[in-house]
Design a protein around this motif. Sequence first.
Motif, PDB file in Angstrom:
ATOM      1  N   ALA A 462     -92.743 -36.875 -46.102  1.00  0.00           N
ATOM      2  CA  ALA A 462     -93.140 -37.282 -44.746  1.00  0.00           C
ATOM      3  C   ALA A 462     -94.554 -36.790 -44.431  1.00  0.00           C
ATOM      4  O   ALA A 462     -95.354 -37.511 -43.816  1.00  0.00           O
ATOM      5  N   VAL A 463     -94.874 -35.575 -44.853  1.00  0.00           N
ATOM      6  CA  VAL A 463     -96.223 -35.036 -44.634  1.00  0.00           C
ATOM      7  C   VAL A 463     -97.230 -35.818 -45.462  1.00  0.00           C
ATOM      8  O   VAL A 463     -98.340 -36.129 -44.999  1.00  0.00           O
ATOM      9  N   TRP A 464     -96.872 -36.140 -46.700  1.00  0.00           N
ATOM     10  CA  TRP A 464     -97.748 -36.935 -47.565  1.00  0.00           C
ATOM     11  C   TRP A 464     -98.043 -38.297 -46.935  1.00  0.00           C
ATOM     12  O   TRP A 464     -99.212 -38.727 -46.880  1.00  0.00           O
ATOM     13  N   MET A 465     -97.011 -38.964 -46.446  1.00  0.00           N
ATOM     14  CA  MET A 465     -97.207 -40.266 -45.822  1.00  0.00           C
ATOM     15  C   MET A 465     -98.091 -40.154 -44.579  1.00  0.00           C
ATOM     16  O   MET A 465     -98.897 -41.040 -44.298  1.00  0.00           O
ATOM     17  N   LYS A 466     -97.953 -39.061 -43.871  1.00  0.00           N
ATOM     18  CA  LYS A 466     -98.806 -38.834 -42.702  1.00  0.00           C
ATOM     19  C   LYS A 466    -100.271 -38.715 -43.113  1.00  0.00           C
ATOM     20  O   LYS A 466    -101.181 -39.184 -42.414  1.00  0.00           O
TER      21      LYS A 466
END
Length: 526
Positions: A462-466
């Motif tokens: 989720a952090v990567w996609m952000k």
Amino acid sequence: MFRRTTWRWIALVLVLTLALSGCQPVQQAAPGDEAMAGEEVVIAVGIEPVSLDAWRSFAGTGGPGFRNAIEQLINRDFTTGEFVPILATSWERLNDTTIRFQLREGVTFHDGSPFNAEAAAASINHTFDADNAFDLLDFLGTMSAEAVDEYTLDISTPEPDPILLGKVEWVGISSAKQLAEDPDAYHTEIVGTGPYKFVEWRKGESITYEANPDWWGLSNPDDARGAQTFKNITVRFLQEDQVRVSAVQAGEVDLAQFITPEQCQLLDDEADASCVSAPSVETIFIRMDTNSPLLSDQRVRLAFQLAIDKEAIVDSILGGAATVASQIVNSSATGHDPSLEPYPYDPDQARELLAAAAADGVPVDMEITLGARHAVFPRIDEVIQAVASMLTDVGFSVTTTFYDPEGFGQVMLINIKDVPEERNFVAIHLHGNEIMDYASSYRFYYSCEGILSVYCNEEADAVWMKALPQTGDEREMTLQELSRIVHEDVAIGYIGHLDLAYGLGGRVEWAPQLDHRILVKEMTLK
């Protein structure tokens, strides 16, 4: 006590390695004296490619010499970090998903076909065609190209991608005529626009190239960022670094890829040879099957890392030609977090963690297969044996194995969902971040769907996609947060950020850049 044991073991490994290497005959070069008279440059590398697919030209190791035949729209100047024109002369961002390139006119492929926007689009779309399933699609994500007019090309991504230029730098442009008329030859014959034309691949021995008399750079050496100094190139496959060095000493090879600091000193002491070295974007890392009954336990993964004396490996085996690493990218990459500390060397804590895991029913005696690719970096043999000894000392059960490039690809190119839980495989490998952005490294080795990922953490994803659409300081901070998450979870282990060295014969001058791709157009005769 353990440090003394480790040092004794390392010393023994080095003695045995030297003794064994002395028993192996040095392979003699096929070219005679006439090949070393300025007509030909001979380069020795440790790894043979598994195919001649043009998309492999992004790599310095898996595609040795390919960039002498295959060119890209743009290259990166690794001394400044800026992108520079090659087959494209200029570019502009139209929006968050599209970059428009103006292409160089008057360029032809080695088969005589014209280079233009239609040809470039055909090559790029072939590379990223899901039916072809080339690894570059999984490495970089989807992109597509469209000809606007004869020399105007748009490259687009489905979602906003602020590092698209860095990805375009990886993409080699090969002949659209070949793809249309003889697509099977794409795997066995390189047809590009570069200064050298592919001649022959003698499997197990060499790849040869000859100077391209129609190369556009002959009349534009400044724009081409190099010149044709040699009429021919031979890239020889010599797996053992000592064999490569011996070939330099014997005058059979002009450049030997990836040699040790000791071998560097040996060549520097000779009148007709020398060594050149430079920092790289390569990091030695340790990838663990995190879905096995053993390595799915975070305590066990941490024990694994605490058992490894990384400073001893860097100092005693790698000869100081590395910096102990805390993450898979070095400071050249966006997202590198300078606050992260390497996992310390603490065998006592490793034993305690294993005991605690065993008490909870974790099968700590489950055998680990520790593997690597032959000749992936200097002294990989000693490194893997040292790591195995350190792991055994704290209570792990370990066997070691080595692979050729194709076999290693079969065990590495797999996602966690397809890994049998009983496999329990750990790889020591090398990752180069030429894109200079941590998000791409995360995609490869950490993301839940990554082609090389045997790890999955939905919070981290989720952090990567952000981070993916972000730019500037915002992107830097989000990627650093991501790096801290996977570091705490011990997703992957690290040994060191490598410096890489080469042996040079007496005729050639050349200096490696940060990417360590070998471009003959950058070489000159002394």
